[in-house]
Design a protein around this motif. Structure first.
Motif, mmCIF file in Angstrom:
data_model
loop_
_atom_site.group_PDB
_atom_site.id
_atom_site.type_symbol
_atom_site.label_atom_id
_atom_site.label_comp_id
_atom_site.label_asym_id
_atom_site.label_seq_id
_atom_site.Cartn_x
_atom_site.Cartn_y
_atom_site.Cartn_z
ATOM 1 N N ASP A 24 0.801 -1.040 -0.028
ATOM 2 C CA ASP A 24 -0.007 -0.102 0.091
ATOM 3 C C ASP A 24 0.719 1.398 0.034
ATOM 4 O O ASP A 24 0.607 2.319 -0.589
ATOM 5 C CB ASP A 24 -0.897 0.147 1.077
ATOM 6 C CG ASP A 24 -1.907 -0.988 0.924
ATOM 7 O OD1 ASP A 24 -2.309 -1.600 0.020
ATOM 8 O OD2 ASP A 24 -2.771 -1.190 2.082
ATOM 9 N N GLN A 25 1.919 1.253 0.799
ATOM 10 C CA GLN A 25 2.638 2.260 0.955
ATOM 11 C C GLN A 25 3.532 2.667 -0.478
ATOM 12 O O GLN A 25 3.488 3.855 -0.835
ATOM 13 C CB GLN A 25 3.940 2.238 2.020
ATOM 14 C CG GLN A 25 3.290 2.253 3.457
ATOM 15 C CD GLN A 25 2.376 3.715 3.798
ATOM 16 O OE1 GLN A 25 2.994 4.684 3.516
ATOM 17 N NE2 GLN A 25 1.053 3.417 4.042
ATOM 18 N N ARG A 26 3.730 1.661 -0.924
ATOM 19 C CA ARG A 26 4.764 1.613 -2.320
ATOM 20 C C ARG A 26 3.850 2.200 -3.411
ATOM 21 O O ARG A 26 4.110 3.059 -4.223
ATOM 22 C CB ARG A 26 5.155 0.148 -2.813
ATOM 23 C CG ARG A 26 5.924 0.297 -4.074
ATOM 24 C CD ARG A 26 6.592 -1.076 -4.291
ATOM 25 N NE ARG A 26 7.448 -1.655 -3.222
ATOM 26 C CZ ARG A 26 6.936 -2.727 -2.343
ATOM 27 N NH1 ARG A 26 5.734 -3.234 -2.841
ATOM 28 N NH2 ARG A 26 7.771 -3.357 -1.658
ATOM 29 N N ALA A 27 2.545 1.837 -3.443
ATOM 30 C CA ALA A 27 1.589 2.394 -4.518
ATOM 31 C C ALA A 27 1.136 3.924 -4.186
ATOM 32 O O ALA A 27 1.423 4.632 -5.186
ATOM 33 C CB ALA A 27 0.267 1.458 -4.295
ATOM 34 N N LEU A 28 1.065 4.217 -2.902
ATOM 35 C CA LEU A 28 0.996 5.574 -2.654
ATOM 36 C C LEU A 28 1.955 6.348 -3.016
ATOM 37 O O LEU A 28 1.820 7.300 -3.694
ATOM 38 C CB LEU A 28 0.763 5.573 -1.034
ATOM 39 C CG LEU A 28 0.696 7.209 -0.469
ATOM 40 C CD1 LEU A 28 -0.647 7.819 -1.118
ATOM 41 C CD2 LEU A 28 0.869 7.299 0.948
ATOM 42 N N TRP A 29 3.442 6.131 -2.690
ATOM 43 C CA TRP A 29 4.612 6.879 -2.992
ATOM 44 C C TRP A 29 4.902 6.764 -4.593
ATOM 45 O O TRP A 29 5.121 7.779 -5.114
ATOM 46 C CB TRP A 29 5.706 6.477 -2.146
ATOM 47 C CG TRP A 29 5.564 7.000 -0.833
ATOM 48 C CD1 TRP A 29 4.975 6.264 0.157
ATOM 49 C CD2 TRP A 29 5.668 8.187 -0.294
ATOM 50 N NE1 TRP A 29 4.727 7.061 1.574
ATOM 51 C CE2 TRP A 29 5.118 8.400 0.894
ATOM 52 C CE3 TRP A 29 6.005 9.708 -0.957
ATOM 53 C CZ2 TRP A 29 5.193 9.587 1.628
ATOM 54 C CZ3 TRP A 29 5.985 10.705 -0.304
ATOM 55 C CH2 TRP A 29 5.722 10.902 1.147
ATOM 56 N N GLU A 30 4.520 5.648 -5.213
ATOM 57 C CA GLU A 30 4.860 5.861 -6.449
ATOM 58 C C GLU A 30 3.876 6.779 -7.253
ATOM 59 O O GLU A 30 4.145 7.436 -8.176
ATOM 60 C CB GLU A 30 4.686 4.144 -7.218
ATOM 61 C CG GLU A 30 5.671 3.396 -6.738
ATOM 62 C CD GLU A 30 5.689 1.827 -7.170
ATOM 63 O OE1 GLU A 30 4.582 1.594 -7.775
ATOM 64 O OE2 GLU A 30 6.785 1.237 -7.049
ATOM 65 N N SER A 31 2.658 6.800 -6.798
ATOM 66 C CA SER A 31 1.584 7.546 -7.437
ATOM 67 C C SER A 31 2.065 8.914 -7.313
ATOM 68 O O SER A 31 1.922 9.700 -8.104
ATOM 69 C CB SER A 31 0.218 7.395 -6.723
ATOM 70 O OG SER A 31 -0.605 8.360 -6.867
ATOM 71 N N ARG A 32 2.692 9.408 -6.207
ATOM 72 C CA ARG A 32 3.037 10.803 -5.823
ATOM 73 C C ARG A 32 4.160 11.181 -6.537
ATOM 74 O O ARG A 32 4.237 12.138 -6.897
ATOM 75 C CB ARG A 32 3.387 10.628 -4.145
ATOM 76 C CG ARG A 32 2.153 10.862 -3.201
ATOM 77 C CD ARG A 32 2.375 10.928 -1.660
ATOM 78 N NE ARG A 32 1.168 10.930 -1.182
ATOM 79 C CZ ARG A 32 1.218 10.831 0.212
ATOM 80 N NH1 ARG A 32 2.347 10.829 0.902
ATOM 81 N NH2 ARG A 32 0.044 11.085 0.857
ATOM 82 N N THR A 33 5.384 10.193 -6.636
ATOM 83 C CA THR A 33 6.325 10.481 -7.401
ATOM 84 C C THR A 33 6.073 10.656 -8.726
ATOM 85 O O THR A 33 6.651 11.551 -9.704
ATOM 86 C CB THR A 33 7.501 9.337 -7.369
ATOM 87 O OG1 THR A 33 7.060 8.291 -7.584
ATOM 88 C CG2 THR A 33 8.099 9.533 -5.788
ATOM 89 N N ASP A 34 5.094 10.031 -9.507
ATOM 90 C CA ASP A 34 4.640 10.076 -10.683
ATOM 91 C C ASP A 34 3.883 11.126 -10.952
ATOM 92 O O ASP A 34 4.407 11.999 -11.987
ATOM 93 C CB ASP A 34 3.522 8.945 -10.980
ATOM 94 C CG ASP A 34 3.986 7.669 -11.495
ATOM 95 O OD1 ASP A 34 5.355 7.470 -11.381
ATOM 96 O OD2 ASP A 34 3.500 6.437 -11.458
ATOM 97 N N ARG A 35 2.972 11.843 -10.055
ATOM 98 C CA ARG A 35 2.694 13.191 -10.203
ATOM 99 C C ARG A 35 3.553 14.195 -10.246
ATOM 100 O O ARG A 35 3.364 15.238 -10.684
ATOM 101 C CB ARG A 35 1.577 13.296 -9.270
ATOM 102 C CG ARG A 35 0.233 12.652 -9.366
ATOM 103 C CD ARG A 35 -1.041 13.061 -8.466
ATOM 104 N NE ARG A 35 -0.618 13.349 -7.239
ATOM 105 C CZ ARG A 35 -1.025 12.270 -6.363
ATOM 106 N NH1 ARG A 35 -1.445 11.237 -6.580
ATOM 107 N NH2 ARG A 35 -0.554 12.672 -5.190
ATOM 108 N N LEU A 36 4.504 14.088 -9.525
ATOM 109 C CA LEU A 36 5.548 15.093 -9.333
ATOM 110 C C LEU A 36 6.374 14.938 -10.681
ATOM 111 O O LEU A 36 6.702 16.190 -10.969
ATOM 112 C CB LEU A 36 6.685 14.704 -8.171
ATOM 113 C CG LEU A 36 7.802 15.735 -8.092
ATOM 114 C CD1 LEU A 36 7.329 17.149 -7.628
ATOM 115 C CD2 LEU A 36 8.644 15.060 -6.772
#
Length: 113
Positions: free
Chosen positions: A88-100
């Motif tokens: 869950d944490q990996r998915a959250l942070w990958e989503s955030r870094t993709d948006r960044l």
């Protein structure tokens, strides 16, 4: 996926100690007796048993007693809890870094005009 914060706190506290991580590493090879687990550590058995009790209390291991011998084994289901939380944490942070990344690329294109 919802996780019990208290459960995760206890698990990560158990993993925070190098002795307990070493015990888990050994148990990753298969079940072992308390005596076998304690051999590599330079500490009295009562002190070592505190680590075993902590691991058992966190649910990372299970122990069973046959006669005078106590054997420990990893509880794989508890590790699935950790894996689910990390996923869950990996998915959250990958989503955030993709948006960044999208934001940075858009900003670069705009400044190049």
């Amino acid at each position: 996926m919802a996780h019990q914060p208290e459960q995760l706190d206890t698990i990560f506290q158990a993993l925070a100690d190098p002795t307990r991580r070493a015990v888990l590493g050994r148990l990753g090879q298969g079940p072992a007796t308390i005596s076998d687990l304690a051999k590599p550590f330079d500490m009295a058995l009562p002190s070592f048993m505190k680590h075993i009790h902590f691991l058992e209390g966190s649910g990372l291991i299970q122990t069973r007693k046959e006669g005078r011998v106590r054997t420990c084994a990893i509880d794989k289901q508890r590790f699935a809890t950790i894996d689910a939380w990390l996923t869950d944490q990996r998915a959250l942070w990958e989503s955030r870094t993709d948006r960044l990344e999208q934001f940075v690329l858009k900003t670069q294109k705009e400044t190049q005009r």
